[in-house]
Structures are given as C-alpha cells and as structure tokens.
Design an enzyme around this catalytic site. Structure first.
Site, PDB file in Angstrom:
ATOM      1  N   HIS A 147     -12.446  -6.176   8.837  1.00  0.00           N
ATOM      2  CA  HIS A 147     -11.374  -6.928   8.186  1.00  0.00           C
ATOM      3  C   HIS A 147     -11.666  -7.220   6.714  1.00  0.00           C
ATOM      4  CE1 HIS A 147      -8.402 -10.427   8.064  1.00  0.00           C
ATOM      5  NE2 HIS A 147      -7.704  -9.443   8.603  1.00  0.00           N
TER       6      HIS A 147
ATOM      7  N   LYS B  78     -11.873  -6.988   2.767  1.00  0.00           N
ATOM      8  CA  LYS B  78     -11.023  -6.401   1.725  1.00  0.00           C
ATOM      9  C   LYS B  78     -11.741  -6.546   0.379  1.00  0.00           C
ATOM     10  CE  LYS B  78      -8.278  -7.353   5.277  1.00  0.00           C
ATOM     11  NZ  LYS B  78      -6.983  -7.948   5.296  1.00  0.00           N
TER      12      LYS B  78
ATOM     13  N   ASP C 282     -16.500   0.885 -10.673  1.00  0.00           N
ATOM     14  CA  ASP C 282     -17.631   0.748 -11.585  1.00  0.00           C
ATOM     15  C   ASP C 282     -18.215  -0.657 -11.449  1.00  0.00           C
ATOM     16  OD1 ASP C 282     -17.335   3.378 -12.348  1.00  0.00           O
ATOM     17  OD2 ASP C 282     -16.196   2.914 -14.152  1.00  0.00           O
TER      18      ASP C 282
END
Length: 557
Positions: A217, A219, A224
């Site tokens: 789950h 995110k 870079d």
C-alpha cells in the site's frame, strides 16, 4: 500438541474481546473447542475456519513508546530518531501540493527530467489514457537515456501489489510489459504478494476480494533526488477528482536514497514481472505463498530493518557535527561556523522521519510513533486527523477518547466514499463505514466529549475523498509543527495487514507551517460537523444485515 496450541491461541483471542461483538467471541470459542477435540482436518475444511484467523486483529504487543519530550518547540519530537533515521533539511526544499491535477503534472515533469533513477511504489497503475501518458513519458525518458549513453545511467524501478496489479485482462502488468521488453536492462517491475494469502484461502477467495487479506500500500514517487510522498495511487481518478494529500521533498538525496533502498528491499522479496507476463522470484528467495511463511517473513524483516538501521547509522554520523553533535549532549555548532566549516550546509529547520508499518513482517514503527503522539499530546493541543476510510483501531480510538488534546477528525461522507455506488456487496461498504462512524460518535457522546472530539464529513459534488494523515498544533499555537503524510489511514487493514509508509515532517519554519495549515484548512473547508441529526438522514440508514456483518469484516478494510 498442534491442536492444543491452536486451542490456546483461539481462547486468547476470544478473551481479548471484552468489548467486541458476542457473536465473534462465540465463534472463536466454538473454533477453539473444535480444535481441542482434535477432529480430522477433513471435517473442518470450511471457508469460515480458513478465514477465522483473519476475523480479529492479532493480540496487540505494542505499548506506547517511552519518551522524554523536550519542553518547547519542534525538537520535542527528536525521540523518533531512536527508531528511524532523522533527515534534517531546509524548509525551502518542501512543497505541499493541493490538487490531483497538480500531482499529475508534477509526475510527468519529474519523469521527463529524471537522469539517474525513477522509483515508483503504488498499489496499482491504472489502464486509462492518463496512465498511458505516464508510461509514454517513461518510455521517452528511457529512450533518451539509451541514445545518450552506450551504458545508460537511468534506472526505473516500479513496485506494485500483485493482486491489485493483476486484476482483469488489461491491468498494471500489461501496461508495463512494453517497457520491460524495450528496456530489459533498465526497468524492474516488482509485484508484492502478501504471505497471508496462500493455500486454500487463495483458491477460495474471489479475485475481487483477495486484496482484503493484505496489500503493498506504500505510495512513494521518486525522481533522482526529488521525492513525492502521498496516499494517491497511479490512477486517473487520483489525477482528476479524488482528493488526496501530496508533499514534494526537493533536492533531498539522503531521503531519496532511503526510499530507493526501501523499495528495493520490498522488491527483492516480491515477484518479478517478466517480458512474457509471467512472474518469478529472485534466485534463492523464499516464495511468498508457496514457500515457508515464517522463513519468508523473517527474510523480509531482515531486509527492511537493514535499510532502516543502516540509514539511521549514516544519518547519525552525517549530522554529528551539525545539529546533533553527539549522544553525550555536546552543544551544536553555531550556524555561521557550520556554514564556514568545509562548506557544510546551514543547520536544518525541518526534520523528516520515515515511519514504516509492516505487521506481517513484525515491523510496527508507524504504529508505535502514532500511538505515542496521541498519548503525549498535551491539554489544549489540537490534532486534525483525516482518513478516507474511518475504521480506527481500538487502540487509536481509546487514545483519542482517553487523552487530553482536542481532536477534529475528517472523514468521507457516504457520497464521497470510493465505494459509493459500487455493484454487489462492495456497494454496502459505505454503509458499513457509516455504522462504524455512528458507533464511535455514540461513544463520544456517552463520555460527554463532543466539544473535545468532533467528527467532520468531507462532501464535494463530483469528487471522492482519499486524504489521510494528521496535523499537530501545540497548545497556544495557531500553526502546526508536525504532520504525518503517506499511505496509512489509521485503520485495521493499515495497521495489521498492509505494507505502509509515511513520513513525520517536523518543522520550526513559519512559512512551511503556514503551508501545512493552509492544506489542512482547504480540506476541512469542504466539510460539515457531524451531529446526532446526521445519522437521522435517510441516506444514513444502515440495513440490519450490514450491522450484523460489519463487526466480522471490519478487520478487512
């Protein structure tokens, strides 16, 4: 012996439910009796028995983190560095985003300008035109890298959930296979499969519901040395009209390195997508649902904790002469001296703490920190807490109801719940959340805490709500000094089943505090205060079967 051990476990679980539904306690009691009688396994192959270990959260072993809080200022939260690495940065490197469109445009810009690495972790990648445009951006950037160098530097690593990313004929996997085929040396796609979905359970649960057992789950979107932390997935709704939270940490190589290593660690214990749409584990790695579960979880724990511990050690050494000179308490260098000495950066005014929660692997850092923040919040402090799915753990509810701070809890009204209008059983999920919300509101009223603990429902025509996190305002302050932002939503699934990551951002900078305050205000402006009359509206009617089923399934969402 196995039967006796199983019976003892069930009795402990049943005993742990003093305020739980009697039906569930009875169910666990019956299961313990059946185990103790040692009946043949073939007589007990029911789906209810297979699901039974998942019907209630494990016996909690976490207690509030002991801490000695400093009396004043943001530095009172430095105890968090005893658990995780502490990254000190300038507040000028932090930008709070406000809209899905802004988030989407930033993703495209960051992909197009990436030179060294693109690392993206999400629940899934959608299959619409907007998602295809993101894939096209990746392809163009990889192509430029390939043309510019015989040995291209750009590496792309994508981590998704296996169950959610494999659903349907056209899915996340089919969206990404062309990249694997075109750039096999530069692209890695890892699909995490929870070790809890295995055997007959994996065979019995329909595809649409198998994700309830556990998910990847996290995110994190990293380009870079720039890192975006969010609760948003890579799907068109999250780019258009599904409200979430997003923060960009710019030019932060140490933070980018940490999250790169974290995603790599999870990727190493995940299934690797192949060019022909098959999957396989890395050589020598235990399989998540075919191999030994205990051994798999041990390896995963070791890999993730190595990342956390090594980063923590690096940060302690790196900042030893700037703002945390030594564990013996020697004073920090004056700012003008530290700037002049060997070109060191000025002392930071903002600190980033990555909080990881992976209960299947025995990692509960986010839970420990969150519980401690709620426990230690002083009288007259204010906590604005938001979740798209209001299903707080019992520990979080008890702390909110039993501590001294003021709470303003923002949650989704049924109409902006992501499941509103869904077909079949899923269409009843908003009603289940209404039922849970009503029960909590009744507890608040019974304790006469309506002034101190207020619920507010987000409502916005044509939108859904997925924002999560909290803002902490110290007593007497009109601006927050701490926020939590990332994937956790304070619910049972988030704490007990899924892989989660967020950051605690602690800042002394007034301009950044103002950004965070404006973010909070903008979300809460679209809400109304919940009262007893809220639940008298026809749209809040909860059917009897939903009331009966919700206590049994609330640990799945």
């Amino acid at each position: 012996m196995a039967a006796a051990g199983g019976a003892a476990l069930w009795r402990r679980l049943a005993a742990w439910l003093p305020r739980g539904p009697p039906g569930l306690a009875a169910l666990l009691g019956r299961l313990s009796d059946r185990l103790s009688r040692g009946r043949d396994r073939r007589s007990r192959r029911s789906s209810w028995l297979l699901l039974a270990p998942l019907l209630t959260p494990p016996v909690p072993v976490i207690t509030a983190m002991p801490c000695s809080l400093c009396p004043e200022g943001a530095h009172r939260f430095q105890w968090i560095r005893n658990l995780v690495p502490e990254f000190g940065i300038s507040s000028s490197h932090v930008k709070v985003l406000s809209s899905p469109a802004e988030f989407y445009e930033l993703l495209k810009v960051q992909i197009k300008t990436a030179k060294q690495r693109v690392v993206m972790a999400s629940l899934y990648l959608g299959t619409g035109l907007l998602e295809q445009e993101l894939v096209n951006c990746l392809e163009e950037t990889l192509e430029k890298s390939l043309q510019a160098n015989e040995s291209p530097n750009l590496r792309v690593s994508i981590l998704l959930d296996y169950t959610r990313g494999s659903r349907g004929r056209k899915n996340s996997r089919t969206m990404l296979i062309p990249l694997l085929q075109r750039f096999p040396e530069q692209v890695r796609v890892s699909l995490f499969h929870t070790p809890n979905l295995r055997g007959l359970l994996k065979l019995l649960i329909p595809e649409r519901f198998n994700e309830t057992i556990g998910l990847q789950h996290i995110k994190v979107y990293l380009f870079d040395d720039n890192v975006i932390l969010s609760g948003a997935n890579l799907s068109d709704l999250y780019f258009t009209n599904r409200q979430d939270r997003y923060v960009l940490l710019q030019d932060s190589p140490e933070i980018a390195d940490f999250f790169t290593e974290l995603v790599d660690a999870i990727g190493d214990v995940s299934l690797q997508l192949q060019q022909d749409d098959t999957v396989q584990m890395m050589e020598g790695m235990v399989h998540p649902y075919q191999g030994d579960k205990v051994r798999y979880c041990e390896i995963a724990n070791q890999r993730v904790m190595e990342v956390i511990d090594s980063a923590r050690t690096r940060q302690e050494l790196l900042h030893a002469k700037t703002f945390h000179s030594s564990q013996q308490g020697s004073s920090m260098l004056p700012q003008h001296d530290s700037e002049a000495s060997e070109g060191l950066k000025p002392e930071p005014d903002t600190w980033i703490y990555p909080l990881i929660q992976m209960k299947p692997f025995g990692i509960q850092i986010d839970e420990m920190v969150t519980e401690t923040l709620l426990t230690e919040a002083e009288r007259d402090a204010k906590i604005y807490l938001t979740t798209g799915y209001f299903n707080l753990t019992q520990a979080y509810m008890d702390l909110i109801l039993g501590t001294r701070a003021e709470y303003r809890i923002l949650l989704a009204s049924p109409e902006v719940n992501g499941f509103f209008g869904a077909k079949g059983v899923a269409g009843a999920i908003p009603s289940a959340y209404v039922y849970i919300e009503h029960q909590f509101y009744n507890e608040v009223c019974c304790l006469h805490q309506q002034e101190r603990v207020q619920l507010q429902e987000y409502s916005r025509a044509g939108w859904t709500f997925h924002a999560k996190g909290l803002w902490l305002y110290l007593a007497g302050s009109s601006l927050p000094c701490l926020t939590l932002i990332g994937s956790p939503n304070f619910g049972y699934r988030s704490v007990h089943r899924d892989l989660e990551a967020q950051v605690a951002i602690v800042t002394e900078n007034k301009a950044l505090q103002q950004q965070l305050h404006q973010e909070q205000e903008q979300l809460y402006l679209c809400s109304g205060v919940v009262s007893s009359s809220t639940f008298e509206q026809p749209s809040r009617h909860v059917k009897l079967w939903v009331k009966l089923v919700t206590p049994l399934i609330k640990n799945f969402f």
